[in-house]
Design an enzyme around this catalytic site. Structure first.
Site, PDB file in Angstrom:
ATOM      1  N   SER A   9      28.845  21.541  93.199  1.00 25.69           N
ATOM      2  CA  SER A   9      27.875  21.575  92.107  1.00 25.69           C
ATOM      3  C   SER A   9      28.163  22.797  91.249  1.00 25.69           C
ATOM      4  O   SER A   9      27.966  23.931  91.685  1.00 25.69           O
ATOM      5  CB  SER A   9      26.457  21.660  92.668  1.00 25.69           C
ATOM      6  OG  SER A   9      25.594  22.146  91.670  1.00 25.69           O
ATOM      7  N   HIS A  34      30.133  17.820  90.571  1.00 27.01           N
ATOM      8  CA  HIS A  34      28.712  17.464  90.510  1.00 27.01           C
ATOM      9  C   HIS A  34      28.052  18.266  89.390  1.00 27.01           C
ATOM     10  O   HIS A  34      28.136  19.490  89.347  1.00 27.01           O
ATOM     11  CB  HIS A  34      28.062  17.766  91.862  1.00 27.01           C
ATOM     12  CG  HIS A  34      26.629  17.355  91.974  1.00 27.01           C
ATOM     13  ND1 HIS A  34      26.246  16.059  92.251  1.00 27.01           N
ATOM     14  CD2 HIS A  34      25.472  18.058  91.839  1.00 27.01           C
ATOM     15  CE1 HIS A  34      24.920  15.992  92.305  1.00 27.01           C
ATOM     16  NE2 HIS A  34      24.418  17.194  92.049  1.00 27.01           N
ATOM     17  N   ASP A  36      24.650  19.029  87.415  1.00 26.88           N
ATOM     18  CA  ASP A  36      23.185  18.970  87.543  1.00 26.88           C
ATOM     19  C   ASP A  36      22.499  19.122  86.192  1.00 26.88           C
ATOM     20  O   ASP A  36      22.618  20.156  85.534  1.00 26.88           O
ATOM     21  CB  ASP A  36      22.705  20.095  88.465  1.00 26.88           C
ATOM     22  CG  ASP A  36      23.013  19.796  89.920  1.00 26.88           C
ATOM     23  OD1 ASP A  36      22.625  18.716  90.402  1.00 26.88           O
ATOM     24  OD2 ASP A  36      23.643  20.651  90.576  1.00 26.88           O
ATOM     25  N   MET A  38      19.001  19.355  84.290  1.00 23.12           N
ATOM     26  CA  MET A  38      17.561  19.619  84.440  1.00 23.12           C
ATOM     27  C   MET A  38      16.954  19.839  83.061  1.00 23.12           C
ATOM     28  O   MET A  38      17.571  20.471  82.203  1.00 23.12           O
ATOM     29  CB  MET A  38      17.345  20.850  85.316  1.00 23.12           C
ATOM     30  CG  MET A  38      18.031  20.765  86.668  1.00 23.12           C
ATOM     31  SD  MET A  38      17.560  22.132  87.724  1.00 23.12           S
ATOM     32  CE  MET A  38      18.821  21.989  89.005  1.00 23.12           C
ATOM     33  N   HIS A  68      24.004  14.221  87.852  1.00 23.34           N
ATOM     34  CA  HIS A  68      22.747  14.106  88.599  1.00 23.34           C
ATOM     35  C   HIS A  68      21.623  14.435  87.626  1.00 23.34           C
ATOM     36  O   HIS A  68      21.412  15.601  87.286  1.00 23.34           O
ATOM     37  CB  HIS A  68      22.797  15.084  89.795  1.00 23.34           C
ATOM     38  CG  HIS A  68      21.514  15.194  90.537  1.00 23.34           C
ATOM     39  ND1 HIS A  68      21.279  16.189  91.480  1.00 23.34           N
ATOM     40  CD2 HIS A  68      20.393  14.431  90.525  1.00 23.34           C
ATOM     41  CE1 HIS A  68      20.066  16.039  91.984  1.00 23.34           C
ATOM     42  NE2 HIS A  68      19.511  14.991  91.424  1.00 23.34           N
ATOM     43  N   MET A  70      18.130  15.214  86.688  1.00 23.72           N
ATOM     44  CA  MET A  70      16.791  15.644  87.106  1.00 23.72           C
ATOM     45  C   MET A  70      16.013  15.799  85.803  1.00 23.72           C
ATOM     46  O   MET A  70      15.708  16.906  85.340  1.00 23.72           O
ATOM     47  CB  MET A  70      16.868  16.963  87.891  1.00 23.72           C
ATOM     48  CG  MET A  70      17.418  16.764  89.297  1.00 23.72           C
ATOM     49  SD  MET A  70      18.087  18.277  89.999  1.00 23.72           S
ATOM     50  CE  MET A  70      19.729  18.251  89.282  1.00 23.72           C
ATOM     51  N   MET A 139      18.318  14.108  98.567  1.00 20.22           N
ATOM     52  CA  MET A 139      18.110  15.541  98.362  1.00 20.22           C
ATOM     53  C   MET A 139      17.687  16.152  99.695  1.00 20.22           C
ATOM     54  O   MET A 139      16.743  15.693 100.337  1.00 20.22           O
ATOM     55  CB  MET A 139      16.994  15.788  97.336  1.00 20.22           C
ATOM     56  CG  MET A 139      17.298  15.362  95.918  1.00 20.22           C
ATOM     57  SD  MET A 139      18.810  16.074  95.230  1.00 20.22           S
ATOM     58  CE  MET A 139      18.466  17.829  95.290  1.00 20.22           C
ATOM     59  N   ASP A 177      22.605  16.446  99.017  1.00 25.08           N
ATOM     60  CA  ASP A 177      22.623  17.526  98.017  1.00 25.08           C
ATOM     61  C   ASP A 177      21.592  18.587  98.377  1.00 25.08           C
ATOM     62  O   ASP A 177      20.391  18.322  98.376  1.00 25.08           O
ATOM     63  CB  ASP A 177      22.294  16.902  96.645  1.00 25.08           C
ATOM     64  CG  ASP A 177      22.379  17.890  95.493  1.00 25.08           C
ATOM     65  OD1 ASP A 177      22.661  19.091  95.720  1.00 25.08           O
ATOM     66  OD2 ASP A 177      22.167  17.453  94.341  1.00 25.08           O
ATOM     67  N   GLY A 178      22.083  19.786  98.678  1.00 22.05           N
ATOM     68  CA  GLY A 178      21.184  20.929  98.883  1.00 22.05           C
ATOM     69  C   GLY A 178      21.370  21.588 100.233  1.00 22.05           C
ATOM     70  O   GLY A 178      21.230  20.959 101.275  1.00 22.05           O
ATOM     71  N   GLY A 179      21.751  22.852 100.199  1.00 25.53           N
ATOM     72  CA  GLY A 179      21.818  23.637 101.440  1.00 25.53           C
ATOM     73  C   GLY A 179      22.955  23.270 102.374  1.00 25.53           C
ATOM     74  O   GLY A 179      22.894  23.583 103.560  1.00 25.53           O
ATOM     75  N   GLY A 199      26.862  23.688  96.421  1.00 29.28           N
ATOM     76  CA  GLY A 199      26.795  24.666  95.339  1.00 29.28           C
ATOM     77  C   GLY A 199      27.105  26.066  95.814  1.00 29.28           C
ATOM     78  O   GLY A 199      28.250  26.512  95.825  1.00 29.28           O
TER      79      GLY A 199
HETATM   80  C1  DX5 Z   1      19.529  21.327  93.344  1.00 28.24           C
HETATM   81  C2  DX5 Z   1      20.765  20.705  92.774  1.00 28.24           C
HETATM   82  C3  DX5 Z   1      21.946  20.920  93.640  1.00 28.24           C
HETATM   83  C4  DX5 Z   1      22.283  22.359  93.882  1.00 28.24           C
HETATM   84  C5  DX5 Z   1      22.971  22.492  95.208  1.00 28.24           C
HETATM   85  O1  DX5 Z   1      18.407  20.963  92.669  1.00 28.24           O
HETATM   86  O2  DX5 Z   1      20.601  19.304  92.608  1.00 28.24           O
HETATM   87  O3  DX5 Z   1      23.072  20.165  93.257  1.00 28.24           O
HETATM   88  O4  DX5 Z   1      23.065  22.924  92.873  1.00 28.24           O
HETATM   89  O5  DX5 Z   1      23.180  23.847  95.477  1.00 28.24           O
HETATM   90  P1  DX5 Z   1      23.200  24.434  96.964  1.00 28.24           P
HETATM   91  O6  DX5 Z   1      24.392  23.853  97.664  1.00 28.24           O
HETATM   92  O7  DX5 Z   1      23.319  25.917  96.733  1.00 28.24           O
HETATM   93  O8  DX5 Z   1      21.918  24.058  97.636  1.00 28.24           O
HETATM   94 ZN    ZN Z   2      22.466  17.951  92.305  1.00 22.80          ZN
END
Ligand code: DX5
Ligand code: ZN
Length: 223
Positions: A9, A34, A36, A38, A68, A70, A139, A177-179, A199
């Protein structure tokens, strides 16, 4: 070993040199970028629009770019991002009043389509649209920022989504996606994921290749 896809990401990359950073993570072994999006409406953060994606394409990024969303509403953005050079477009079912139509719009514009599920969003949205999906993205944090901790409730949900995909007999990617980190990616894959959005774990390190290689190494042991 399964054909796992690594999707860094670029939200965690240095935006002041986004082209170089994106090229660097691809040459370090990434399969997909990826991206993102927002909108300060669906989530309280504001990131990148279609002109940034177009700039990456012009810069010479040729690997698939996974947008992605959001953001809401999604239909106008689907047209703009497919024009800009997106390969995948995914959105959250809560963000479209007409989910089937939005998925069809993505397909009609030549992109792969996916739905994204927040931690508390039910997988029931899948029931009537499996034939329109190329990817299901779960997520494992609440969307908005990179650098959050993986929510362990995702494991059970991944197993459920994996069952739904396998029963459908369709070729649908299961992304998370995430963590995601070196020390949890194997467990996440064991629960059924085959595409990983990563990310901060990559971009916080000086050498992206070391992180991606360590993750691939961890995946070798997954059955
Ligand atoms: C969060 C995003 C992710 C984010 C992931 O809302 O959709 O794609 O960048 O980042 P990490 O891997 O640091 O959680
Ligand atoms: Zn994402």
């Amino acid at each position: 070993m399964k054909n796992y896809l690594m999707a860094p990401s670029i939200l965690s990359a240095n935006f002041a040199s986004l082209g170089e950073e994106t090229a660097r993570v691809i040459s370090a072994g990434a399969n997909i970028v990826h991206f993102d999006v927002m909108d300060n409406h669906y989530v309280p953060n504001l990131t990148m629009g279609p002109i940034v994606l177009k700039a990456l394409r012009r810069y010479g990024i040729t690997v698939p770019i996974d947008v992605h969303l959001m953001a809401k509403p999604v239909d106008r953005l689907i047209l703009d991002f497919s024009d800009a050079g997106a390969s995948y477009i995914t959105f959250h079912p809560e963000a479209s009043d007409h989910i089937d139509r939005s998925l069809q719009l993505i397909k009609d514009n030549g992109c792969k389509a996916g739905l994204v599920f927040n931690p508390a969003t039910s997988l029931n949205y899948l029931e009537y649209v499996m034939n329109k999906l190329d990817v299901i993205l779960l997520m494992s944090v609440n969307p908005c920022f990179s650098g959050q901790s993986f929510l362990s409730s995702t494991f059970e949900k991944l197993r459920q989504a994996r069952q739904i995909i396998d029963r459908s007999g369709r070729n649908i990617r299961l992304a998370v996606d995430g963590g995601i980190k070196i020390d949890n990616i194997a467990a996440v894959a064991s629960a059924g994921a085959d595409m990983f959005v990563i990310g901060s774990a990559i971009f916080s390190q000086p050498d992206y290749r070391i992180v991606i290689n360590a993750m691939r190494q961890a995946l070798i042991r997954v059955m």
